[in-house]
Enzyme design. Structure first.
Site, PDB file in Angstrom:
ATOM      1  N   GLU A  58       0.830  -1.212   0.000  1.00  0.00           N
ATOM      2  CA  GLU A  58       0.000   0.000   0.000  1.00  0.00           C
ATOM      3  C   GLU A  58       0.861   1.257   0.000  1.00  0.00           C
ATOM      4  O   GLU A  58       0.586   2.219  -0.735  1.00  0.00           O
ATOM      5  CB  GLU A  58      -0.930  -0.011   1.218  1.00  0.00           C
ATOM      6  CG  GLU A  58      -1.693   1.286   1.465  1.00  0.00           C
ATOM      7  CD  GLU A  58      -2.690   1.641   0.380  1.00  0.00           C
ATOM      8  OE1 GLU A  58      -3.158   2.798   0.372  1.00  0.00           O
ATOM      9  OE2 GLU A  58      -3.013   0.776  -0.470  1.00  0.00           O
ATOM     10  N   HIS A  61       2.408   1.848  -3.361  1.00  0.00           N
ATOM     11  CA  HIS A  61       1.407   2.374  -4.297  1.00  0.00           C
ATOM     12  C   HIS A  61       1.182   3.862  -4.069  1.00  0.00           C
ATOM     13  O   HIS A  61       1.065   4.640  -5.025  1.00  0.00           O
ATOM     14  CB  HIS A  61       0.093   1.607  -4.128  1.00  0.00           C
ATOM     15  CG  HIS A  61      -0.984   2.049  -5.059  1.00  0.00           C
ATOM     16  ND1 HIS A  61      -0.806   2.133  -6.430  1.00  0.00           N
ATOM     17  CD2 HIS A  61      -2.276   2.447  -4.824  1.00  0.00           C
ATOM     18  CE1 HIS A  61      -1.928   2.553  -6.991  1.00  0.00           C
ATOM     19  NE2 HIS A  61      -2.823   2.755  -6.040  1.00  0.00           N
ATOM     20  N   HIS A 123     -12.437   3.489  -9.836  1.00  0.00           N
ATOM     21  CA  HIS A 123     -11.092   3.981  -9.526  1.00  0.00           C
ATOM     22  C   HIS A 123     -10.095   3.606 -10.623  1.00  0.00           C
ATOM     23  O   HIS A 123      -9.314   4.446 -11.087  1.00  0.00           O
ATOM     24  CB  HIS A 123     -10.662   3.401  -8.174  1.00  0.00           C
ATOM     25  CG  HIS A 123      -9.359   3.918  -7.667  1.00  0.00           C
ATOM     26  ND1 HIS A 123      -9.131   5.246  -7.409  1.00  0.00           N
ATOM     27  CD2 HIS A 123      -8.199   3.281  -7.352  1.00  0.00           C
ATOM     28  CE1 HIS A 123      -7.904   5.410  -6.961  1.00  0.00           C
ATOM     29  NE2 HIS A 123      -7.316   4.230  -6.927  1.00  0.00           N
ATOM     30  N   HIS A 213     -18.877 -10.127 -17.105  1.00  0.00           N
ATOM     31  CA  HIS A 213     -17.592  -9.668 -17.643  1.00  0.00           C
ATOM     32  C   HIS A 213     -17.154 -10.540 -18.810  1.00  0.00           C
ATOM     33  O   HIS A 213     -16.625 -10.035 -19.809  1.00  0.00           O
ATOM     34  CB  HIS A 213     -16.536  -9.691 -16.541  1.00  0.00           C
ATOM     35  CG  HIS A 213     -15.173  -9.297 -17.019  1.00  0.00           C
ATOM     36  ND1 HIS A 213     -14.911  -8.072 -17.612  1.00  0.00           N
ATOM     37  CD2 HIS A 213     -13.987  -9.972 -17.023  1.00  0.00           C
ATOM     38  CE1 HIS A 213     -13.630  -8.010 -17.946  1.00  0.00           C
ATOM     39  NE2 HIS A 213     -13.055  -9.142 -17.610  1.00  0.00           N
ATOM     40  N   HIS A 275      -3.242  -9.214 -16.902  1.00  0.00           N
ATOM     41  CA  HIS A 275      -4.598  -8.857 -17.337  1.00  0.00           C
ATOM     42  C   HIS A 275      -4.787  -7.338 -17.296  1.00  0.00           C
ATOM     43  O   HIS A 275      -5.348  -6.740 -18.224  1.00  0.00           O
ATOM     44  CB  HIS A 275      -5.609  -9.544 -16.418  1.00  0.00           C
ATOM     45  CG  HIS A 275      -6.950  -9.743 -17.037  1.00  0.00           C
ATOM     46  ND1 HIS A 275      -7.136 -10.330 -18.273  1.00  0.00           N
ATOM     47  CD2 HIS A 275      -8.207  -9.447 -16.589  1.00  0.00           C
ATOM     48  CE1 HIS A 275      -8.417 -10.380 -18.557  1.00  0.00           C
ATOM     49  NE2 HIS A 275      -9.094  -9.841 -17.555  1.00  0.00           N
TER      50      HIS A 275
END
EC number: 1.17.99.9
Length: 311
Positions: A58, A61, A123, A213, A275
């Site tokens: 975290e 990031h 996001h 999806h 991905h």
């Protein structure tokens, strides 16, 4: 100065790509609360004393997002100053900055107050717009359009429809994919292409999210394949359109293969990050085609005006 701006554009593009992949890593590893509910501090400290793996992910990031903010701001200012003669520069600079700020604020809000998965899925999409805008700015700075003679490009309405349509639809596919991650639905359906050997149709929310999806991804694969065939048949003399669709098809194929492997590798971290990587690259290529589509209208008017003047 132009040499410096080129290096800055490349570094900024790479940093934003790391931010995108870092966000996917945070979601995949469940590290969103690695710094607790404090922001911009981590667990209430400037330098956290207890460094768990979730905290490291975290915090990394957040640091890459912060550096991206500085780099994007600097790139926007310099490109505005030195490349304002290029029609799209100001628009792309504004998009890059605004969506990066929106992404940062949304990330901070998710940490402090928490958000529903349906909101968190936005996001990634917001980050993707900022990334694509910076990539397009980089293309303008390196004058990629001149190398492909894009200034004389004229497309018919059919091709522009497919470019705009696929790009808008790809954003919907991105949202459904992000929703799969945030709903923890990556392994809701253990088989492919159907949900399960025993239950081919979904029966609960996570299965519906996963299958929704998949259907969306299959449709964009077929659409890009069709658009590529059109480009190969009718745009061989326009290499930027010809190769743009071929590259798009390669990327969407890789995206589809990796998506299937996510299921059969028990949602391995490597497949999950690939991905995210392939869809980010695909969206950037599609956005470049959109920019060319907007130029095509201007080019057509200029060609018509020149034709009238010569007569």
């Amino acid at each position: 100065m132009q040499r410096f701006i080129k290096w800055l554009a490349v570094i900024t593009s790479l940093d934003l790509l790391i931010v995108l992949l870092g966000g996917a890593l945070v979601t995949k590893t469940g590290s969103g609360q690695g710094c607790g509910k404090s922001w911009p501090l981590c667990n209430g400290e400037f330098v956290p004393s207890n460094l768990s793996m979730e905290t490291i992910i975290e915090l990394s990031h957040r640091l890459t997002s912060g550096s991206a903010g500085i780099l994007v701001t600097l790139l926007c200012i310099l490109s505005w100053k030195y490349y304002k003669h290029v029609r799209e520069t100001k628009t792309l600079a504004i998009l890059s900055f605004v969506f990066l700020v929106a992404q940062a604020l949304m990330g901070a809000a998710a940490v402090v107050w928490g958000q529903m998965p349906a909101v968190l899925a936005i996001h990634f999409g917001i980050s993707l717009i900022s990334f694509a805008s910076v990539i397009l700015l980089t293309c303008l700075i390196f004058e990629i359009d001149q190398k492909f003679d894009a200034r004389s490009l004229i497309m018919d309405k059919k091709m522009k429809f497919h470019i705009y349509g696929v790009t808008i639809y790809s954003y919907i596919v991105v949202y459904t994919g992000a929703l799969v991650r945030h709903e923890r639905a990556s392994l809701a359906c253990p088989d492919f292409p159907l949900c399960s050997k025993n239950r081919p149709m979904p029966t609960q929310l996570h299965e519906w999210v996963q299958m929704g999806h998949r259907v969306a991804a299959m449709l964009i694969f077929a659409w890009i394949l069709y658009a590529m065939i059109l480009a190969i048949r009718h745009y061989k003399q326009q290499p930027v359109v010809y190769w743009g669709w071929i590259i798009s098809f390669i990327l969407v194929t890789l995206q589809a293969v990796v998506g299937v492997l996510v299921v059969f590798t028990n949602a391995s971290l490597a497949m999950a990050l690939l991905h995210s990587l392939f869809i980010s690259c695909l969206f950037a290529v599609l956005c470049y085609l959109v920019m060319l589509g907007t130029r095509s209208k201007v080019n057509a008017k200029e060609a018509e005006l020149t034709s009238k003047q010569t007569k």
